[in-house]
Design a protein around this motif. Structure first.
Motif, PDB file in Angstrom:
ATOM      1  N   ARG A  95       0.589  -1.193  -0.293  1.00 35.85           N
ATOM      2  CA  ARG A  95       0.148   0.105  -0.040  1.00 35.85           C
ATOM      3  C   ARG A  95       0.794   1.973   0.430  1.00 35.85           C
ATOM      4  O   ARG A  95       0.767   2.264  -0.807  1.00 35.85           O
ATOM      5  N   LEU A  96       2.187   1.300   0.485  1.00 32.79           N
ATOM      6  CA  LEU A  96       2.400   2.031   0.616  1.00 32.79           C
ATOM      7  C   LEU A  96       3.830   2.653  -0.977  1.00 32.79           C
ATOM      8  O   LEU A  96       3.467   3.667  -1.078  1.00 32.79           O
ATOM      9  N   ARG A  97       4.347   1.145  -1.082  1.00 35.59           N
ATOM     10  CA  ARG A  97       4.689   1.785  -2.977  1.00 35.59           C
ATOM     11  C   ARG A  97       3.634   2.154  -3.888  1.00 35.59           C
ATOM     12  O   ARG A  97       3.572   2.655  -4.246  1.00 35.59           O
ATOM     13  N   ARG A  98       1.909   1.898  -3.129  1.00 34.35           N
ATOM     14  CA  ARG A  98       0.877   2.605  -4.381  1.00 34.35           C
ATOM     15  C   ARG A  98       1.192   3.753  -4.109  1.00 34.35           C
ATOM     16  O   ARG A  98       1.063   4.551  -5.431  1.00 34.35           O
ATOM     17  N   ALA A  99       1.653   4.319  -2.637  1.00 38.54           N
ATOM     18  CA  ALA A  99       1.135   5.552  -2.302  1.00 38.54           C
ATOM     19  C   ALA A  99       2.173   6.201  -3.134  1.00 38.54           C
ATOM     20  O   ALA A  99       2.084   7.453  -3.309  1.00 38.54           O
ATOM     21  N   LEU A 100       3.420   5.985  -3.058  1.00 35.51           N
ATOM     22  CA  LEU A 100       4.569   6.441  -2.810  1.00 35.51           C
ATOM     23  C   LEU A 100       4.575   6.680  -4.814  1.00 35.51           C
ATOM     24  O   LEU A 100       5.153   8.033  -5.369  1.00 35.51           O
ATOM     25  N   THR A 101       3.910   5.828  -4.964  1.00 34.18           N
ATOM     26  CA  THR A 101       4.070   5.943  -6.575  1.00 34.18           C
ATOM     27  C   THR A 101       3.231   7.153  -7.435  1.00 34.18           C
ATOM     28  O   THR A 101       4.038   8.153  -8.402  1.00 34.18           O
ATOM     29  N   ARG A 102       2.404   7.259  -7.001  1.00 36.42           N
ATOM     30  CA  ARG A 102       1.466   8.109  -6.648  1.00 36.42           C
ATOM     31  C   ARG A 102       1.114   9.605  -6.815  1.00 36.42           C
ATOM     32  O   ARG A 102       1.493  10.639  -7.243  1.00 36.42           O
ATOM     33  N   LEU A 103       2.073   9.140  -5.742  1.00 31.41           N
ATOM     34  CA  LEU A 103       3.467  11.002  -5.387  1.00 31.41           C
ATOM     35  C   LEU A 103       4.192  11.148  -5.638  1.00 31.41           C
ATOM     36  O   LEU A 103       4.015  12.560  -6.783  1.00 31.41           O
ATOM     37  N   GLN A 104       4.737  10.310  -6.770  1.00 34.51           N
ATOM     38  CA  GLN A 104       5.973  10.438  -8.060  1.00 34.51           C
ATOM     39  C   GLN A 104       5.017  10.963  -8.853  1.00 34.51           C
ATOM     40  O   GLN A 104       5.882  11.751  -9.525  1.00 34.51           O
ATOM     41  N   ASP A 105       4.073  10.395  -9.400  1.00 35.67           N
ATOM     42  CA  ASP A 105       3.398  11.096 -10.557  1.00 35.67           C
ATOM     43  C   ASP A 105       2.960  12.505 -10.455  1.00 35.67           C
ATOM     44  O   ASP A 105       3.271  12.976 -11.272  1.00 35.67           O
ATOM     45  N   GLN A 106       2.291  12.298  -9.621  1.00 27.95           N
ATOM     46  CA  GLN A 106       1.599  14.066  -9.161  1.00 27.95           C
ATOM     47  C   GLN A 106       3.265  14.873  -9.060  1.00 27.95           C
ATOM     48  O   GLN A 106       2.984  15.606  -9.487  1.00 27.95           O
ATOM     49  N   MET A 107       4.096  15.215  -8.205  1.00 26.25           N
ATOM     50  CA  MET A 107       5.195  15.449  -8.658  1.00 26.25           C
ATOM     51  C   MET A 107       5.884  15.687  -9.221  1.00 26.25           C
ATOM     52  O   MET A 107       6.142  16.749  -9.844  1.00 26.25           O
ATOM     53  N   ARG A 108       6.181  15.398 -10.395  1.00 23.27           N
ATOM     54  CA  ARG A 108       6.546  14.475 -11.989  1.00 23.27           C
ATOM     55  C   ARG A 108       5.801  15.554 -12.576  1.00 23.27           C
ATOM     56  O   ARG A 108       6.199  16.727 -13.393  1.00 23.27           O
ATOM     57  N   GLN A 109       4.373  15.724 -12.449  1.00 22.68           N
ATOM     58  CA  GLN A 109       3.609  16.853 -13.709  1.00 22.68           C
ATOM     59  C   GLN A 109       3.499  17.887 -13.240  1.00 22.68           C
ATOM     60  O   GLN A 109       2.717  18.979 -13.859  1.00 22.68           O
ATOM     61  N   MET A 110       3.370  18.585 -11.460  1.00 25.39           N
ATOM     62  CA  MET A 110       3.260  19.633 -11.258  1.00 25.39           C
ATOM     63  C   MET A 110       4.695  20.300 -11.031  1.00 25.39           C
ATOM     64  O   MET A 110       4.832  21.575 -10.021  1.00 25.39           O
TER      65      MET A 110
END
Length: 359
Positions: free
Chosen positions: A272-287
């Motif tokens: 679950r933490l790995r999925r959360a970090l992946t989503r956060l990483q994608d969001q940080m890359r986009q902004m």
């Protein structure tokens, strides 16, 4: 629609079935999508039923109830184990609960408490409504679709009679030691003082569920030595540390505070933490093109409403540096030194973007 409800002639429309992936698994989870009008009617009926059953539900029941969510369930479990004479924990889950729920028993349970035939007729028609899948309508002989407003409430009513009352009034008086239960919809944890009591209850639990067309999920059910004396017993049995249990997306383990007193530690489950970090990483890359303050605001919107608000549960800490955070450096470049921007800045100070600890 209201007139048809009053004359008990309302015809529930078919439920459209869609599938979503189960997090971290190859399986797909079926969801039922009702129509807009039917969803509004379900929500109204749920409010009426909640007012009736809230005074009946026991303190061990969580999920789908106001003020009794996952955080409260974890806090209660911590209080019962850390503050009581608990040495054995049976973590359990029901296999395909929403799909195997018996319509006959469900209606009998509702009729036991509700006398309004219009409401009973509504529930019967929702249970019997067909399922629309790939253009074909399939009859519904058992179960209740996940996704409807009334599904969670009906599941709580079902398990209130099948599990909660049975454990409190039948099982606990027959045990030699102390015991308690914490249930979050169809996932629950039974805690016992003695192993013999736990084994007897586990055997009786399987028989009880079979009576109501339910079975335990083998992959989610195990008996674990867990509690105040687990450290001492683990060393005697040749283990370095006590076993852990899994509940509501967290790994619970035995530990001690700075004063040496026993407490339960909680860590986010790795996948679950790995999925959360992946989503956060994608969001940080986009902004990355946004200003620093805008990036912080976006991060706060993602972090605060999510699983990281679970720090309200006792002894819960998210140690991100214990997990693989490789790749974050390329997602978020600037190092932030202004500690007044909280909590998002804590995520981007270390490793050029990853936080070590959110306290």
């Amino acid at each position: 629609m209201l007139q048809s409800v009053h004359r008990e002639g309302y015809r529930a429309p078919e439920i459209r079935r869609v599938y979503i992936p189960k997090p971290g698994k190859q399986e797909m989870r079926p969801l039922g999508v009702p129509t807009v009008a039917d969803r509004a009617l379900q929500r109204s009926a749920s409010q009426v039923l909640s007012a009736i059953y809230e005074q009946d539900f026991l303190s061990c029941s969580f999920g789908g109830r106001t003020g009794r969510g996952a955080h409260q369930a974890l806090a209660t479990l911590h209080e019962r184990i850390a503050g009581g004479k608990i040495e054995w924990v049976l973590e359990a889950g029901i296999k395909n609960f929403f799909g195997n729920l018996s319509h006959e028993w469900m209606l009998r349970f509702v009729e036991h408490r509700v006398g309004d035939q219009r409401l009973i007729s509504l529930i019967r028609r929702w249970l019997k409504a067909g399922v629309l899948e790939k253009g074909e309508i399939h009859p519904s002989e058992e179960g209740t679709p996940q996704g409807g407003s009334v599904s969670v409430l009906l599941s709580n009513v079902y398990l209130h009679y099948v599990l909660d009352l049975w454990f409190e009034r039948v099982v606990k008086p027959r045990l030699r030691g102390g015991a308690c239960m914490v249930r979050y919809i169809d996932d629950f944890v039974l805690s016992f003082q003695y192993r013999a009591d736990a084994l007897r209850a586990q055997e009786a639990l399987a028989k009880r569920l079979r009576k109501f067309s339910l079975t335990l999920e083998p992959t989610k059910t195990k008996l674990v030595e867990f509690g105040r004396y687990a450290h001492r017993h683990a060393s005697k049995r040749g283990r370095k540390r006590p076993e852990t249990i899994y509940f509501l997306g967290f790994t619970l383990y035995c530990t001690r505070n700075q004063k040496g007193n026993f407490r339960i530690g909680l860590l986010t489950e790795k996948s679950r933490l790995r999925r959360a970090l992946t989503r956060l990483q994608d969001q940080m890359r986009q902004m990355r093109h946004l200003s620093l303050q805008e990036q912080v605001n976006h991060l706060n919107q993602m972090i605060l409403p999510g699983i990281f608000t679970s720090r309200r549960a006792p002894s819960l800490r998210f140690r991100l540096n214990h997990h693989n955070t490789a790749g974050w450096e390329g997602s978020f470049c600037p190092t932030i030194g202004d500690s007044s921007i909280y909590p998002a800045t804590a995520w981007v100070q270390e490793r050029s973007g990853a936080a070590a600890l959110l306290k």
